[in-house]
Design a protein around this motif. Structure first.
Motif, PDB file in Angstrom:
ATOM      1  N   GLU A  14     -28.156  -5.536 -24.687  1.00 46.79           N
ATOM      2  CA  GLU A  14     -27.954  -4.270 -24.868  1.00 46.79           C
ATOM      3  C   GLU A  14     -26.973  -3.791 -25.979  1.00 46.79           C
ATOM      4  OE1 GLU A  14     -26.691  -2.392 -21.416  1.00 46.79           O
ATOM      5  OE2 GLU A  14     -28.818  -2.142 -20.430  1.00 46.79           O
ATOM      6  N   VAL A  48     -34.695   5.040 -18.072  1.00 48.42           N
ATOM      7  CA  VAL A  48     -33.649   3.939 -17.538  1.00 48.42           C
ATOM      8  C   VAL A  48     -34.449   2.866 -17.015  1.00 48.42           C
ATOM      9  CG1 VAL A  48     -31.771   3.143 -16.133  1.00 48.42           C
ATOM     10  CG2 VAL A  48     -31.806   5.331 -17.224  1.00 48.42           C
ATOM     11  N   GLU A  74     -32.040   2.349 -27.761  1.00 46.48           N
ATOM     12  CA  GLU A  74     -30.996   1.863 -26.713  1.00 46.48           C
ATOM     13  C   GLU A  74     -29.733   2.541 -26.412  1.00 46.48           C
ATOM     14  OE1 GLU A  74     -30.508  -2.762 -24.942  1.00 46.48           O
ATOM     15  OE2 GLU A  74     -32.265  -2.466 -26.544  1.00 46.48           O
ATOM     16  N   TRP A  75     -28.926   2.524 -27.632  1.00 44.20           N
ATOM     17  CA  TRP A  75     -27.826   2.833 -27.408  1.00 44.20           C
ATOM     18  C   TRP A  75     -27.933   4.577 -27.021  1.00 44.20           C
ATOM     19  CZ3 TRP A  75     -24.008   6.481 -29.216  1.00 44.20           C
ATOM     20  CH2 TRP A  75     -22.688   6.155 -29.238  1.00 44.20           C
ATOM     21  N   THR A  78     -28.424   4.786 -23.264  1.00 48.04           N
ATOM     22  CA  THR A  78     -27.202   4.574 -22.661  1.00 48.04           C
ATOM     23  C   THR A  78     -26.219   5.517 -22.619  1.00 48.04           C
ATOM     24  OG1 THR A  78     -27.443   2.146 -22.975  1.00 48.04           O
ATOM     25  CG2 THR A  78     -25.096   3.041 -22.449  1.00 48.04           C
ATOM     26  N   SER A  82     -28.171   6.944 -19.085  1.00 49.11           N
ATOM     27  CA  SER A  82     -27.825   6.032 -18.026  1.00 49.11           C
ATOM     28  C   SER A  82     -26.727   6.386 -17.295  1.00 49.11           C
ATOM     29  CB  SER A  82     -27.372   4.755 -18.830  1.00 49.11           C
ATOM     30  OG  SER A  82     -28.493   3.932 -19.507  1.00 49.11           O
ATOM     31  N   SER A 275     -19.574   8.634 -22.070  1.00 47.06           N
ATOM     32  CA  SER A 275     -20.709   8.364 -22.301  1.00 47.06           C
ATOM     33  C   SER A 275     -20.848   7.243 -23.663  1.00 47.06           C
ATOM     34  CB  SER A 275     -21.712   9.269 -22.421  1.00 47.06           C
ATOM     35  OG  SER A 275     -21.918  10.052 -21.050  1.00 47.06           O
ATOM     36  N   ALA A 279     -21.426   3.238 -23.983  1.00 47.20           N
ATOM     37  CA  ALA A 279     -22.592   2.887 -25.054  1.00 47.20           C
ATOM     38  C   ALA A 279     -21.996   1.820 -25.900  1.00 47.20           C
ATOM     39  CB  ALA A 279     -23.198   3.958 -25.512  1.00 47.20           C
ATOM     40  N   ARG A 282     -21.435  -1.402 -23.757  1.00 40.95           N
ATOM     41  CA  ARG A 282     -22.669  -1.855 -23.148  1.00 40.95           C
ATOM     42  C   ARG A 282     -23.575  -2.253 -24.205  1.00 40.95           C
ATOM     43  NH1 ARG A 282     -25.313   1.287 -17.956  1.00 40.95           N
ATOM     44  NH2 ARG A 282     -23.372   1.051 -16.723  1.00 40.95           N
ATOM     45  N   ASN A 283     -23.703  -1.479 -25.532  1.00 37.64           N
ATOM     46  CA  ASN A 283     -24.625  -1.890 -26.615  1.00 37.64           C
ATOM     47  C   ASN A 283     -24.067  -2.455 -27.720  1.00 37.64           C
ATOM     48  OD1 ASN A 283     -25.533   0.494 -24.562  1.00 37.64           O
ATOM     49  ND2 ASN A 283     -27.420  -0.714 -25.249  1.00 37.64           N
ATOM     50  N   TYR A 291     -18.846  -4.836 -20.507  1.00 37.42           N
ATOM     51  CA  TYR A 291     -19.989  -4.117 -20.032  1.00 37.42           C
ATOM     52  C   TYR A 291     -19.304  -3.258 -18.520  1.00 37.42           C
ATOM     53  CZ  TYR A 291     -24.579  -2.881 -17.977  1.00 37.42           C
ATOM     54  OH  TYR A 291     -25.643  -2.232 -17.378  1.00 37.42           O
ATOM     55  N   SER A 295     -18.829   0.670 -17.734  1.00 37.12           N
ATOM     56  CA  SER A 295     -19.159   1.146 -16.710  1.00 37.12           C
ATOM     57  C   SER A 295     -18.098   2.207 -15.737  1.00 37.12           C
ATOM     58  CB  SER A 295     -19.891   0.365 -15.721  1.00 37.12           C
ATOM     59  OG  SER A 295     -21.022  -0.352 -16.499  1.00 37.12           O
TER      60      SER A 295
END
Length: 407
Positions: A14, A48, A74-75, A78, A82, A275, A279, A282-283, A291, A295
């Motif tokens: 990701e 998702v 994908e970014w 997320t 997500s 958010s 991202a 995560r990405n 990660y 989160s």
């Protein structure tokens, strides 16, 4: 929810209507806003879930193959999707709990047996869904948390909201502590180990029926700890929904227009900021060790983003209460459980050995295009189906179990 190996791989790959009055359906009442929001949430859940079921995109030689358009897609998923829509579904589940309780009272039936039968049916549906289709199933978690919701059914709305805030903060703190320790004491996943894990996952999902089931069972086992942690976050949304249901906030949204505008204006920047940071962790550009730090921030700020989505959608659709978009979303919301399970069936047939076995074959951009096509088909089909029936197959089964008789 995530399994340990699946999590490592995913981390590394990701980088409303004008009228707020309820619509009557037979003896029961439907609040159209709830159906609208359920229909809207279906799309977010699909966007998702598809990334987990389709797997990371690999080339002919089995190596990772990610184009810039897939990275961007994908970014954006997320950042914008997500961790927002499972909260919305959970909020609506808590709100609906108050409606089910009121329905039992109107019918003069004891609520406890009804609720126990309902959550038992949910549990069995979730178990079958998780084992045979998608191990990221939430119905199992919902069934267990329903017991907690029943236990606190008489809680005061203000107390429920405070308890929800404590749960969200607790989950965020746990994720932050775990994430910071991961950043400080671990190294990024070795590329060879990453590729070996990807190839093992691909082989399992492209195999025969038994291979797919074994992979799903392993993922369910490995994700138990994360289910417990994120279950607390879902419970928080349950409690907020319970409080909102007690206040009947969705029964007449026209009264709250000014408040909803303020929520959008104030909550959207907070939700977007959190958010975007999630991202980044995560990405990319931060590596996969960040990660859980992302989160943690996402858990704290996702409620603001979800609230902004809810209020924004209701305000938008309120200007066109009889529009096609509102009707389509409301129809999808009435069939939410059937559509949710159907999405998993379709994805299992496309990406696993049950059917085409296209696991890892397509990038995120193609997957999202497919999701929008599937969602559009569900909107169209749902509207036609509801002209002839009152319930979808899964809704009929759940209602039959709840009432212990044929609906």
């Amino acid at each position: 929810m995530r399994s340990s190996r699946r999590t490592q791989v995913s981390r590394a790959t990701e980088a409303l209507p004008r009228s707020g009055r309820s619509e009557r359906s037979g003896r029961s009442e439907r609040i159209r806003e709830i159906d609208l929001l359920r229909g809207f949430a279906l799309l977010g859940i699909l966007l998702v879930n598809v990334q987990a079921m389709a797997g990371p995109h690999t080339g002919p030689g089995g190596e990772l193959s990610v184009w810039w358009v897939d990275e961007v897609a994908e970014w954006l998923v997320t950042a914008l999707v997500s961790a927002k829509f499972y909260l919305l579904f959970s909020f609506l589940f808590g709100y609906s709990f108050t409606l089910q309780r009121a329905s039992a009272e109107r019918a003069g039936a004891p609520f406890a047996p009804r609720h126990l039968r309902r959550l038992s049916c949910l549990f069995l549906l979730g178990l079958g869904h998780g084992v045979f289709l998608f191990p990221g199933d939430v119905l199992l978690v919902y069934a267990v948390l329903s017991l907690v919701l029943f236990a606190v059914r008489d809680i005061e709305p203000r107390t429920a909201v405070r308890a929800a805030a404590c749960l969200v903060i607790g989950v965020a703190v746990c994720l932050l502590v775990w994430g910071l320790s991961t950043v400080a004491y671990t190294e990024p996943m070795n590329p060879r180990d990453l590729m070996a894990a990807i190839q093992e996952m691909a082989a399992a999902h492209k195999g025969d029926f038994g291979s797919v089931v074994r992979a799903n069972l392993g993922a369910l086992r490995d994700s138990l700890g994360w289910n417990i942690l994120y279950g607390a976050d879902m419970l928080a949304a349950f409690l907020v929904g319970l409080a909102a249901g007690k206040r009947e906030l969705l029964a007449d949204t026209g009264r709250h227009r000014a408040r909803m505008v303020r929520i959008v204006v104030r909550a959207l920047p907070v939700g977007l900021a959190g958010s975007v940071f999630m991202a980044l962790c995560r990405n990319g550009p931060l590596d996969a060790r960040w990660y859980d730090v992302g989160s943690a921030v996402g858990v704290l700020t996702a409620p603001a983003m979800t609230a902004a989505y809810v209020c924004g959608l209701l305000l938008l659709l309120r200007s066109r209460p009889g529009g096609r978009a509102a009707a389509a979303l409301a129809g999808a919301g009435r069939l939410a459980l059937t559509h949710y399970l159907t999405q998993s069936v379709v994805m299992a047939l496309v990406f696993t050995g049950y059917g085409l076995a296209w696991y890892g074959r397509h990038g995120t951009a193609v997957l999202l295009a497919g999701c929008f096509a599937l969602y559009a088909a569900q909107l169209a089909y749902g509207g036609r189906l509801l002209r002839h029936v009152r319930y979808g197959p899964a809704e009929w089964l759940l209602r039959a179990a709840t009432l212990a008789r044929r609906p």
